[in-house]
Design an enzyme around this catalytic site. Structure first.
Site, PDB file in Angstrom:
ATOM      1  CG  ASP A   7      42.445  12.127 -41.958  1.00 43.00           C
ATOM      2  OD1 ASP A   7      43.616  12.204 -42.352  1.00 43.00           O
ATOM      3  OD2 ASP A   7      41.473  12.622 -42.566  1.00 43.00           O
ATOM      4  CG  ASP A   9      43.953  18.001 -44.191  1.00 43.60           C
ATOM      5  OD1 ASP A   9      44.063  19.036 -43.516  1.00 43.60           O
ATOM      6  OD2 ASP A   9      44.891  17.511 -44.837  1.00 43.60           O
ATOM      7  N   GLY A  51      48.980  16.200 -51.265  1.00 44.06           N
ATOM      8  CA  GLY A  51      48.978  17.485 -51.959  1.00 44.06           C
ATOM      9  C   GLY A  51      49.873  17.525 -53.179  1.00 44.06           C
ATOM     10  CE  LYS A  52      55.807  15.840 -51.963  1.00 45.29           C
ATOM     11  NZ  LYS A  52      55.456  16.121 -50.559  1.00 45.29           N
ATOM     12  CG  HIS A  84      53.375  20.340 -51.555  1.00 44.19           C
ATOM     13  ND1 HIS A  84      53.991  19.948 -50.394  1.00 44.19           N
ATOM     14  CD2 HIS A  84      52.056  19.980 -51.441  1.00 44.19           C
ATOM     15  CE1 HIS A  84      53.110  19.365 -49.605  1.00 44.19           C
ATOM     16  NE2 HIS A  84      51.931  19.371 -50.209  1.00 44.19           N
ATOM     17  CB  SER A 124      47.482  13.314 -41.949  1.00 46.69           C
ATOM     18  OG  SER A 124      47.207  14.185 -43.026  1.00 46.69           O
ATOM     19  CB  SER A 126      48.303  16.866 -44.833  1.00 46.15           C
ATOM     20  OG  SER A 126      47.035  16.865 -45.444  1.00 46.15           O
ATOM     21  CD  GLU A 128      56.541  15.781 -39.084  1.00 48.93           C
ATOM     22  OE1 GLU A 128      56.746  15.634 -37.867  1.00 48.93           O
ATOM     23  OE2 GLU A 128      57.324  15.355 -39.964  1.00 48.93           O
ATOM     24  CG  ASP A 184      37.364  13.451 -43.496  1.00 47.08           C
ATOM     25  OD1 ASP A 184      38.494  12.933 -43.530  1.00 47.08           O
ATOM     26  OD2 ASP A 184      36.988  14.313 -44.314  1.00 47.08           O
TER      27      ASP A 184
END
Length: 260
Positions: A7, A9, A51-52, A84, A124, A126, A128, A184
């Site tokens: 992963d 983050d 995030g979006k 974003h 992930s 997140s 790219e 995590d």
């Protein structure tokens, strides 16, 4: 061929509190939005993958009216995309400035896996661009070029759905029995387990108290001895971990998988 999938983050770097949270708040300030997330607020937002999607959680009727957003959902999504993009640029700037230190053991074990002929990947939700920035900062440009990156909107459903890991397995052309994941969070763990993957947890600042039932190993970090020795939290397979998690430890976890 065996694959090691990270992963991003919280795994490559403990990015959430000092990176993403700060970037979100800078975005709110830049666009004049009446929002500022505290660390406690953001801990709740981390239950939402992407995030979006976290930004979209702002769009209550009261918020929409307060900031005079259009009623049409397609137009609202254009605002989300604009916010974003700005947030990603802010975050990437912080990463490239070296403001977010790598987590112990990541560069070490990635280099060992590469030398052993393993495939390397990041999976992930997140953006790219953000993932590539973190990856290059953590493992260096040369080793980063050996990674496959599966990120952002490559899949319709974000973690805890297993889609990003299913995509990674398909892209790497490996069976779940041939790949091991480093995550995590409980959200990431559920995604990896949903794809049938053996999963190691390295706890991050926001995930220490989460439920990691089903993980093959839980540690504070992969470790860089002597400065950052590994502290074992949960060790279901009773590995003999001496100061750091090694590639041999990961091999042992893959070999310990139950036979289908």
């Amino acid at each position: 061929m065996t694959a090691l999938i990270f992963d991003c983050d919280g795994v490559l770097s403990d990015t959430e509190r000092d990176g993403h949270l700060a970037a979100f708040n800078a975005t709110f300030e830049h666009f004049g939005l009446p929002v500022r997330w505290t660390e406690e607020d953001y801990a709740e937002k981390l239950r939402i993958g992407g995030g979006k999607e976290r930004l979209a959680s702002l769009l209550t009727p009261g918020f929409i009216a307060r900031v005079a957003l259009p009623a049409e959902e397609t137009l609202q999504q254009q605002f989300i995309a604009q916010w974003h993009r700005y947030k990603t640029a802010q975050y990437t700037t912080m990463v490239r400035a070296g403001d977010l230190p790598p987590r112990p053991g990541i560069a070490r074990i990635a280099a060992a896996a590469s030398a052993a002929g393993w495939q390397l990947a990041v999976a992930s939700t997140s953006a790219e661009q953000s993932v590539q920035a973190v990856l290059g900062h953590v493992v260096g440009t040369e080793l980063a070029e050996k990674f496959s990156v599966f990120a952002g909107d490559m899949v319709p459903r974000k973690k805890p759905a297993p889609d990003i890991y299913v995509l990674a397995l398909r892209g790497l052309e490996v069976d779940p029995s041939e790949a091991i994941v480093v995550e995590d969070s409980s959200v990431g763990l559920r995604a990896a387990l949903g794809a049938g993957l053996t999963t190691v947890i390295t706890q991050s600042s926001y995930t220490i108290d989460e439920d990691f039932t089903g993980a093959a190993l839980v540690v504070d970090t992969l470790g860089d001895f002597p400065a950052y020795p590994t502290r074992v939290v949960t060790n279901p397979h009773q590995l003999d971990i001496d100061a750091t998690v090694t590639l041999d430890d990961l091999r042992a976890l893959l070999n310990a998988r139950p036979t289908p």
